[in-house]
Motif scaffolding. Structure first.
Motif, mmCIF file in Angstrom:
data_model
loop_
_atom_site.group_PDB
_atom_site.id
_atom_site.type_symbol
_atom_site.label_atom_id
_atom_site.label_comp_id
_atom_site.label_asym_id
_atom_site.label_seq_id
_atom_site.Cartn_x
_atom_site.Cartn_y
_atom_site.Cartn_z
ATOM 1 N N PRO A 138 -17.914 26.804 -0.032
ATOM 2 C CA PRO A 138 -17.601 27.950 0.830
ATOM 3 C C PRO A 138 -18.804 28.893 0.913
ATOM 4 C CG PRO A 138 -16.551 28.218 -1.300
ATOM 5 C CD PRO A 138 -17.175 26.852 -1.284
ATOM 6 N N GLU A 139 -18.894 29.585 2.030
ATOM 7 C CA GLU A 139 -19.978 30.539 2.195
ATOM 8 C C GLU A 139 -19.750 31.706 1.236
ATOM 9 O OE1 GLU A 139 -20.668 31.898 6.119
ATOM 10 O OE2 GLU A 139 -20.490 29.899 6.989
ATOM 11 N N PRO A 140 -20.827 32.179 0.627
ATOM 12 C CA PRO A 140 -20.643 33.302 -0.316
ATOM 13 C C PRO A 140 -20.253 34.574 0.442
ATOM 14 C CG PRO A 140 -22.981 32.809 -0.030
ATOM 15 C CD PRO A 140 -22.219 31.736 0.691
ATOM 16 N N GLU A 141 -19.317 35.297 -0.121
ATOM 17 C CA GLU A 141 -18.870 36.535 0.503
ATOM 18 C C GLU A 141 -19.736 37.681 0.010
ATOM 19 O OE1 GLU A 141 -14.741 37.316 0.058
ATOM 20 O OE2 GLU A 141 -14.154 35.269 0.575
ATOM 21 N N ILE A 142 -20.074 38.585 0.910
ATOM 22 C CA ILE A 142 -20.919 39.720 0.570
ATOM 23 C C ILE A 142 -20.019 40.838 0.040
ATOM 24 C CG2 ILE A 142 -22.529 41.434 1.465
ATOM 25 C CD1 ILE A 142 -23.311 39.408 3.604
ATOM 26 N N THR A 143 -20.375 41.341 -1.131
ATOM 27 C CA THR A 143 -19.595 42.423 -1.717
ATOM 28 C C THR A 143 -20.030 43.740 -1.103
ATOM 29 O OG1 THR A 143 -21.165 42.737 -3.522
ATOM 30 C CG2 THR A 143 -19.370 41.154 -3.892
ATOM 31 N N TRP A 144 -19.267 44.779 -1.350
ATOM 32 C CA TRP A 144 -19.594 46.072 -0.748
ATOM 33 C C TRP A 144 -20.845 46.666 -1.367
ATOM 34 C CZ3 TRP A 144 -19.664 50.636 -3.471
ATOM 35 C CH2 TRP A 144 -19.072 50.631 -4.723
ATOM 36 N N GLN A 145 -21.161 46.310 -2.649
ATOM 37 C CA GLN A 145 -22.405 46.809 -3.250
ATOM 38 C C GLN A 145 -23.611 46.171 -2.562
ATOM 39 O OE1 GLN A 145 -20.166 45.287 -5.610
ATOM 40 N NE2 GLN A 145 -19.467 46.994 -6.882
ATOM 41 N N GLU A 146 -23.522 44.868 -2.302
ATOM 42 C CA GLU A 146 -24.631 44.184 -1.632
ATOM 43 C C GLU A 146 -24.803 44.708 -0.212
ATOM 44 O OE1 GLU A 146 -23.479 40.146 -1.944
ATOM 45 O OE2 GLU A 146 -24.247 39.918 -3.988
ATOM 46 N N GLU A 147 -23.691 44.972 0.471
ATOM 47 C CA GLU A 147 -23.763 45.503 1.832
ATOM 48 C C GLU A 147 -24.363 46.901 1.840
ATOM 49 O OE1 GLU A 147 -20.681 46.315 5.471
ATOM 50 O OE2 GLU A 147 -20.240 44.686 4.068
ATOM 51 N N LEU A 148 -24.012 47.725 0.838
ATOM 52 C CA LEU A 148 -24.578 49.057 0.718
ATOM 53 C C LEU A 148 -26.074 48.990 0.436
ATOM 54 C CD1 LEU A 148 -23.974 52.118 0.636
ATOM 55 C CD2 LEU A 148 -23.687 51.879 -1.832
ATOM 56 N N ALA A 149 -26.508 48.066 -0.444
ATOM 57 C CA ALA A 149 -27.933 47.904 -0.748
ATOM 58 C C ALA A 149 -28.687 47.433 0.495
ATOM 59 C CB ALA A 149 -28.114 46.915 -1.895
ATOM 60 N N TRP A 150 -28.100 46.516 1.262
ATOM 61 C CA TRP A 150 -28.740 46.024 2.488
ATOM 62 C C TRP A 150 -28.899 47.164 3.488
ATOM 63 C CZ3 TRP A 150 -26.477 45.888 7.365
ATOM 64 C CH2 TRP A 150 -27.237 45.272 8.368
ATOM 65 N N PHE A 151 -27.869 47.996 3.636
ATOM 66 C CA PHE A 151 -27.932 49.124 4.563
ATOM 67 C C PHE A 151 -28.995 50.125 4.126
ATOM 68 C CE2 PHE A 151 -26.543 53.459 5.598
ATOM 69 C CZ PHE A 151 -26.577 53.394 6.971
ATOM 70 N N TRP A 152 -29.053 50.426 2.829
ATOM 71 C CA TRP A 152 -30.013 51.395 2.306
ATOM 72 C C TRP A 152 -31.439 50.896 2.490
ATOM 73 C CZ3 TRP A 152 -29.332 56.285 1.077
ATOM 74 C CH2 TRP A 152 -30.304 56.941 0.360
ATOM 75 N N ASN A 153 -31.663 49.610 2.184
ATOM 76 C CA ASN A 153 -33.006 49.040 2.366
ATOM 77 C C ASN A 153 -33.377 49.011 3.843
ATOM 78 O OD1 ASN A 153 -33.340 48.686 -0.352
ATOM 79 N ND2 ASN A 153 -32.579 46.576 -0.328
ATOM 80 N N GLY A 154 -32.465 48.696 4.698
ATOM 81 C CA GLY A 154 -32.739 48.678 6.123
ATOM 82 C C GLY A 154 -32.998 50.078 6.668
ATOM 83 N N LEU A 155 -32.412 51.065 6.071
ATOM 84 C CA LEU A 155 -32.598 52.434 6.506
ATOM 85 C C LEU A 155 -34.013 52.917 6.241
ATOM 86 C CD1 LEU A 155 -30.975 54.822 7.720
ATOM 87 C CD2 LEU A 155 -30.525 55.552 5.386
ATOM 88 N N TRP A 156 -34.617 52.509 5.149
ATOM 89 C CA TRP A 156 -35.946 52.989 4.752
ATOM 90 C C TRP A 156 -37.069 52.055 5.177
ATOM 91 C CZ3 TRP A 156 -36.061 57.858 3.790
ATOM 92 C CH2 TRP A 156 -34.948 58.479 3.239
ATOM 93 N N GLU A 157 -36.800 50.973 5.844
ATOM 94 C CA GLU A 157 -37.877 50.071 6.278
ATOM 95 C C GLU A 157 -38.609 50.593 7.477
ATOM 96 O OE1 GLU A 157 -36.408 46.131 6.902
ATOM 97 O OE2 GLU A 157 -36.277 45.757 4.779
#
Length: 157
Positions: A138-157
């Motif tokens: 099965p495809e790995p599910e993204i947790t809310w912590q990982e989604e928050l980290a992705w959003f934060w990193n994308g915000l500062w790029e």
């Protein structure tokens, strides 16, 4: 003439035996002043009540009531348990009788002959094949912590 010193401890440790004692005068008992009954009733007596004692008595009465209520409920539960247990044993007895009647109602040889007539074969004569099945991962599910980290990193790029 020289006076003898007075010995003071003799009377202290002396045990009276058969000697005659000096009669002691008994003091006449004083009579109490008599009070009239009304005077006693007029006297106000103060009774002090400790509030901690009253609260502890009230708590003890409540605990006693809870204890009695629990005992009565427990007694009712035991009676209900005995009733359910007797009903369960009756159902088990009835189930055993019905299972015995069902097993005696059919003939295994007759069922076998009908199965052979329909074309069924015994299990020993059946051909078997092995089938291997691979289950996709099965495809790995993204947790809310990982989604928050992705959003934060994308915000500062």
């Amino acid at each position: 003439m020289i006076q003898k010193p007075e010995i003071q401890y003799v009377g202290q440790f002396y045990i009276h035996g058969s000697e005659a004692r000096k009669l002691e005068l008994t003091k006449a008992k004083k009579k109490r002043k008599t009070r009239l009954p009304l005077a006693r009733l007029e006297k106000v007596e103060k009774i002090y009540i400790d509030p901690v004692a009253l609260v502890s008595i009230a708590v003890a009465v409540v605990m006693l009531a809870v204890l009695v209520t629990g005992a009565l409920q427990l007694q009712d539960d035991w009676a209900e348990y005995a009733l359910a247990s007797s009903y369960l044993s009756q159902l088990k007895r009835e189930n055993a009788e019905l299972a015995r009647d069902y097993r005696e109602s059919y003939d295994l040889e007759e069922i076998r002959s009908k199965a052979v007539a329909l074309g069924l074969i015994p299990l020993e004569q059946a051909q078997t094949r092995a089938v291997h099945v691979t289950v996709p991962e099965p495809e790995p599910e993204i947790t809310w912590q990982e989604e928050l980290a992705w959003f934060w990193n994308g915000l500062w790029e």
